[in-house]
Scaffold this active site. Sequence first.
Site, PDB file in Angstrom:
ATOM      1  CG  ASN A   8      -1.678   1.268   1.417  1.00 27.58           C
ATOM      2  OD1 ASN A   8      -1.852   2.028   0.458  1.00 27.58           O
ATOM      3  ND2 ASN A   8      -2.154   1.525   2.630  1.00 27.58           N
ATOM      4  CD1 TRP A   9       3.225   0.856  -2.857  1.00 31.98           C
ATOM      5  CD2 TRP A   9       3.453   2.054  -4.736  1.00 31.98           C
ATOM      6  NE1 TRP A   9       3.879   0.071  -3.774  1.00 31.98           N
ATOM      7  CE2 TRP A   9       4.036   0.783  -4.940  1.00 31.98           C
ATOM      8  CE3 TRP A   9       3.475   2.973  -5.787  1.00 31.98           C
ATOM      9  CZ2 TRP A   9       4.628   0.405  -6.144  1.00 31.98           C
ATOM     10  CZ3 TRP A   9       4.060   2.609  -6.988  1.00 31.98           C
ATOM     11  CH2 TRP A   9       4.635   1.337  -7.145  1.00 31.98           C
ATOM     12  CE  LYS A  10       0.613   3.565   4.744  1.00 34.70           C
ATOM     13  NZ  LYS A  10       0.257   3.586   6.117  1.00 34.70           N
ATOM     14  CG  HIS A  97      -5.718   1.700   5.275  1.00 35.84           C
ATOM     15  ND1 HIS A  97      -5.239   2.671   6.113  1.00 35.84           N
ATOM     16  CD2 HIS A  97      -4.685   0.839   5.069  1.00 35.84           C
ATOM     17  CE1 HIS A  97      -3.964   2.418   6.394  1.00 35.84           C
ATOM     18  NE2 HIS A  97      -3.607   1.308   5.770  1.00 35.84           N
ATOM     19  CD  GLU A  99      -2.745   5.486   6.638  1.00 39.34           C
ATOM     20  OE1 GLU A  99      -2.844   5.579   5.403  1.00 39.34           O
ATOM     21  OE2 GLU A  99      -1.713   5.066   7.204  1.00 39.34           O
ATOM     22  CD  GLU A 169      -3.367  -2.943   7.542  1.00 41.79           C
ATOM     23  OE1 GLU A 169      -2.259  -3.238   7.100  1.00 41.79           O
ATOM     24  OE2 GLU A 169      -3.899  -1.835   7.336  1.00 41.79           O
ATOM     25  N   GLY A 175       2.306   2.226  10.686  1.00 41.41           N
ATOM     26  CA  GLY A 175       3.185   3.377  10.503  1.00 41.41           C
ATOM     27  C   GLY A 175       3.909   3.818  11.767  1.00 41.41           C
ATOM     28  N   GLY A 236       2.831  -1.244   4.321  1.00 39.96           N
ATOM     29  CA  GLY A 236       2.699   0.174   3.978  1.00 39.96           C
ATOM     30  C   GLY A 236       4.059   0.776   3.701  1.00 39.96           C
TER      31      GLY A 236
HETATM   32  C1  PEP Z   1      -0.746  -0.013   5.938  1.00 38.70           C
HETATM   33  O1  PEP Z   1      -0.704   1.089   5.379  1.00 38.70           O
HETATM   34  O2  PEP Z   1      -1.699  -0.765   5.771  1.00 38.70           O
HETATM   35  C2  PEP Z   1       0.347  -0.391   6.829  1.00 38.70           C
HETATM   36  C3  PEP Z   1       0.313  -1.564   7.408  1.00 38.70           C
HETATM   37  O3  PEP Z   1       1.359   0.533   6.981  1.00 38.70           O
HETATM   38  P1  PEP Z   1       2.795   0.271   7.655  1.00 38.70           P
HETATM   39  O4  PEP Z   1       3.346  -1.000   7.069  1.00 38.70           O
HETATM   40  O5  PEP Z   1       3.595   1.472   7.303  1.00 38.70           O
HETATM   41  O6  PEP Z   1       2.568   0.116   9.136  1.00 38.70           O
END
Ligand code: PEP
Length: 254
Positions: A8-10, A97, A99, A169, A175, A236
């Site tokens: 997931n590149w956000k 997600h 976020e 998650e 993050g 992420g």
């Molecule tokens: C995500 O964005 O779903 C995620 C798990 O991010 P990260 O790996 O940066 O914690």
Amino acid sequence: MKKLIVGNWKMFTTTAEAELLVERVDAKVLPTHGSEVVFCPPATALENVKAKLNTLKHKQSYSLGIQNIYDQDEGPFTGEISAAQVKDLVNYAIVGHSERRRIFAERDTEIAKKVAACLRHNITPILCVGETLAEREAGHSKRVVVDQLTVDLGYMTAQELENIVIAYEPVWAIGTGNFAKPDDVREMIGVIRGHIEELYGEIHGAHVRVLYGGSVEPENARSYTRIAGCDGLLVGGASINYIKFSEIINLSHR
Ligand code: PEP
């Protein structure tokens, strides 16, 4: 079964950077890696990344996903993108997600409609569930995840379960560098499978694909993918670093 490794590149990468990133990951991925890799770049880069993936050495192991989808097929919804519009472009869509739940106030009732919209257009939703730190500290992790699943899967039939992926998650792990303990992930994956079993029957609880996501790095990836019942990873931050992401891919099948 192949592990599923989702990046997931956000809201990172320009289109040119996105093309370069998949090219660099491909150059480092081993021919024997044995996983299915889903790249979820920003929507602006989907078309170019799709074209680029077709030129790469390991193209048969790559799929494309979108990071969010709207729940209606068309209409006056400024700025939104529908499953109908990207169904020829992507195979997967991240839905719910944390976020989006936190920053954009997405509720489970909307998430349920997004899951349904994906399935209507043959896009596999990657449904994210997980508790916040406050919920965890209050001892409510299991109840929160069960409640999210109950609503989020509200429009789904048992037959559609093979076309969905669930990502556990925990919000506090995303993050933050504060990754979950593998034993806790094992327990929560058990809770997710147990609830799917209650809703849809034993076979479905065992077969639904469940991933872990939250501060996955090359150093901890294997501690999750070797958990029985963990079908892969949602990555992420580390997924926009081609060295880290290719290492995670290369480690995951072992
Ligand atoms: C995500 O964005 O779903 C995620 C798990 O991010 P990260 O790996 O940066 O914690």
